[in-house]
Design a protein around this motif. Structure first.
Motif, PDB file in Angstrom:
ATOM      1  N   ASP A  29      24.442  32.180 -46.277  1.00 24.76           N
ATOM      2  CA  ASP A  29      23.123  31.970 -46.974  1.00 24.76           C
ATOM      3  C   ASP A  29      22.159  30.994 -45.889  1.00 24.76           C
ATOM      4  O   ASP A  29      21.107  31.373 -45.617  1.00 24.76           O
ATOM      5  CB  ASP A  29      23.310  31.225 -48.270  1.00 24.76           C
ATOM      6  CG  ASP A  29      21.864  30.977 -48.796  1.00 24.76           C
ATOM      7  OD1 ASP A  29      21.314  31.688 -49.621  1.00 24.76           O
ATOM      8  OD2 ASP A  29      21.284  29.702 -48.833  1.00 24.76           O
ATOM      9  N   GLU A  38      24.135  39.581 -51.196  1.00 26.47           N
ATOM     10  CA  GLU A  38      23.073  38.729 -52.232  1.00 26.47           C
ATOM     11  C   GLU A  38      22.169  37.822 -51.082  1.00 26.47           C
ATOM     12  O   GLU A  38      20.984  37.592 -51.508  1.00 26.47           O
ATOM     13  CB  GLU A  38      23.936  37.797 -53.047  1.00 26.47           C
ATOM     14  CG  GLU A  38      24.546  38.420 -53.909  1.00 26.47           C
ATOM     15  CD  GLU A  38      25.868  37.732 -54.604  1.00 26.47           C
ATOM     16  OE1 GLU A  38      25.683  36.415 -54.338  1.00 26.47           O
ATOM     17  OE2 GLU A  38      26.292  37.909 -55.345  1.00 26.47           O
ATOM     18  N   ARG A  57      18.053  37.677 -51.180  1.00 29.78           N
ATOM     19  CA  ARG A  57      17.254  36.457 -51.476  1.00 29.78           C
ATOM     20  C   ARG A  57      16.549  35.890 -50.360  1.00 29.78           C
ATOM     21  O   ARG A  57      15.553  35.280 -50.458  1.00 29.78           O
ATOM     22  CB  ARG A  57      18.634  35.218 -51.679  1.00 29.78           C
ATOM     23  CG  ARG A  57      18.053  34.216 -52.039  1.00 29.78           C
ATOM     24  CD  ARG A  57      19.196  33.177 -52.741  1.00 29.78           C
ATOM     25  NE  ARG A  57      20.499  33.059 -51.665  1.00 29.78           N
ATOM     26  CZ  ARG A  57      21.561  33.622 -52.005  1.00 29.78           C
ATOM     27  NH1 ARG A  57      21.710  34.402 -53.252  1.00 29.78           N
ATOM     28  NH2 ARG A  57      22.665  33.697 -51.399  1.00 29.78           N
ATOM     29  N   HIS A  58      16.757  36.065 -48.835  1.00 31.07           N
ATOM     30  CA  HIS A  58      16.135  35.846 -47.942  1.00 31.07           C
ATOM     31  C   HIS A  58      15.117  36.702 -47.160  1.00 31.07           C
ATOM     32  O   HIS A  58      14.546  36.696 -46.328  1.00 31.07           O
ATOM     33  CB  HIS A  58      17.249  35.152 -47.039  1.00 31.07           C
ATOM     34  CG  HIS A  58      17.596  33.779 -47.366  1.00 31.07           C
ATOM     35  ND1 HIS A  58      17.029  32.903 -47.394  1.00 31.07           N
ATOM     36  CD2 HIS A  58      18.992  33.690 -47.695  1.00 31.07           C
ATOM     37  CE1 HIS A  58      17.921  32.054 -47.819  1.00 31.07           C
ATOM     38  NE2 HIS A  58      19.142  32.405 -47.978  1.00 31.07           N
TER      39      HIS A  58
END
Length: 294
Positions: free
Chosen positions: A58, A93, A97-98
């Motif tokens: 992330d 994911e 998300r980014h």
């Protein structure tokens, strides 16, 4: 910003060098930053940790335009599904998300053929690519046959026994590719912001070679007779588990090579685009020969 996972791997190191030579801004995800060359660390951002860790990937994907994805070897894993698919789920994911625009991953040949069913590590690697593509990110799978680099594992046997050992049929001609050419292909894709959707780019080397043909070239380059010896799948599995590989991963290796013996790597049509430049003889002269004399 381009994120590179597994930057200390054989392909990853060459990819990082290639992209830095082209002036690309890089963020490297590595478990151990001390393994990066000092001159490299000064020119890149580093995120330390496993790229299979949700928090690590992330952080790495924040503000990233493109990601190079390479699932790391894990011979002790409970299954190939764990190594490829489960390891990749947090990254998919994070891509969404980014808003990562492009992802390039390394995988095996076999897409669209029944030969890839039950092909062990190949089957799970292709499932990994399906997972990434399903995330909706623009995706390219760099699909490869066996690597020339794998022969470096046989340097001891070449020096001590004058032979190398695999499970491939001695006279089966199939493509074989240099990791430098895989890295070069990945670099071009990561730097090109014009492609979209999902697809595959094959890297097949410049020629098809049998293990017998490889032995002949190795003999000529090293100036001494080198033989090829085929070993049965059960013997390979016993050898791998003896080195600490899990039973499931060792069986995955055996299943992969059985699929290759049935023509898995020959199913991809050779084209001008899939034919990469480094010949096996050139690789032997530049990489294998120095390794056998050190």
């Amino acid at each position: 910003m381009i994120v590179i996972t597994a930057p200390t791997s054989t392909i990853g190191r060459q990819l990082v060098d290639d992209l830095l030579d082209r002036g690309a801004p890089l963020r490297l995800v590595t478990r151990d930053a001390s393994r990066l060359a000092p001159e490299m660390r000064d020119r890149v951002e580093v995120v330390e940790g496993s790229h299979g860790d949700a928090a690590v990937i992330d952080r790495a994907c924040t503000g990233a335009d493109a990601v190079f994805w390479l699932a790391p070897d894990d011979g002790g894993a409970p299954s190939a599904e764990t190594v490829y698919v489960d390891f990749t789920r947090p990254a998919c994911e994070a891509f969404v998300r980014h808003g990562v625009r492009r992802v390039v991953a390394i995988t095996a040949l076999g897409r669209g053929t029944t030969l890839a069913d039950g092909a062990g590590l190949v089957t799970s690697s292709l499932a990994m690519c399906d997972l990434i593509a399903a995330s909706g990110v623009a995706f390219r799978a760099v699909a490869c046959p066996s690597f020339m680099h794998n022969l470096l594992r046989h340097v001891g046997a070449i020096n001590e026994q004058g032979a190398f050992f695999m499970t491939i049929d001695p006279d089966l001609k199939a493509p074989v590719v240099a990791t430098r050419d895989i890295a070069a292909t990945a670099a071009c894709l990561l730097l090109d912001d014009t492609w979209a959707g999902s697809g595959q780019v094959a890297c097949l080397g410049p020629e098809d070679l049998s293990p017998t043909g490889m032995a002949r070239i190795i003999s000529e380059v090293l100036g001494r007779e080198i033989h090829y010896r085929q070993i049965p799948g059960p013997a390979l599995k016993a050898r791998m588990t003896g080195f600490g590989m899990s039973d499931s991963m060792a069986q995955g290796m055996v299943d992969m090579f059985e699929a290759k013996n049935r023509g898995l790597d020959n199913a991809e049509p050779r084209t001008a685009e899939s034919t990469t430049p480094t010949t096996f003889r050139q690789w032997c002269e530049e990489v294998l020969k120095p390794a056998t004399t050190n």
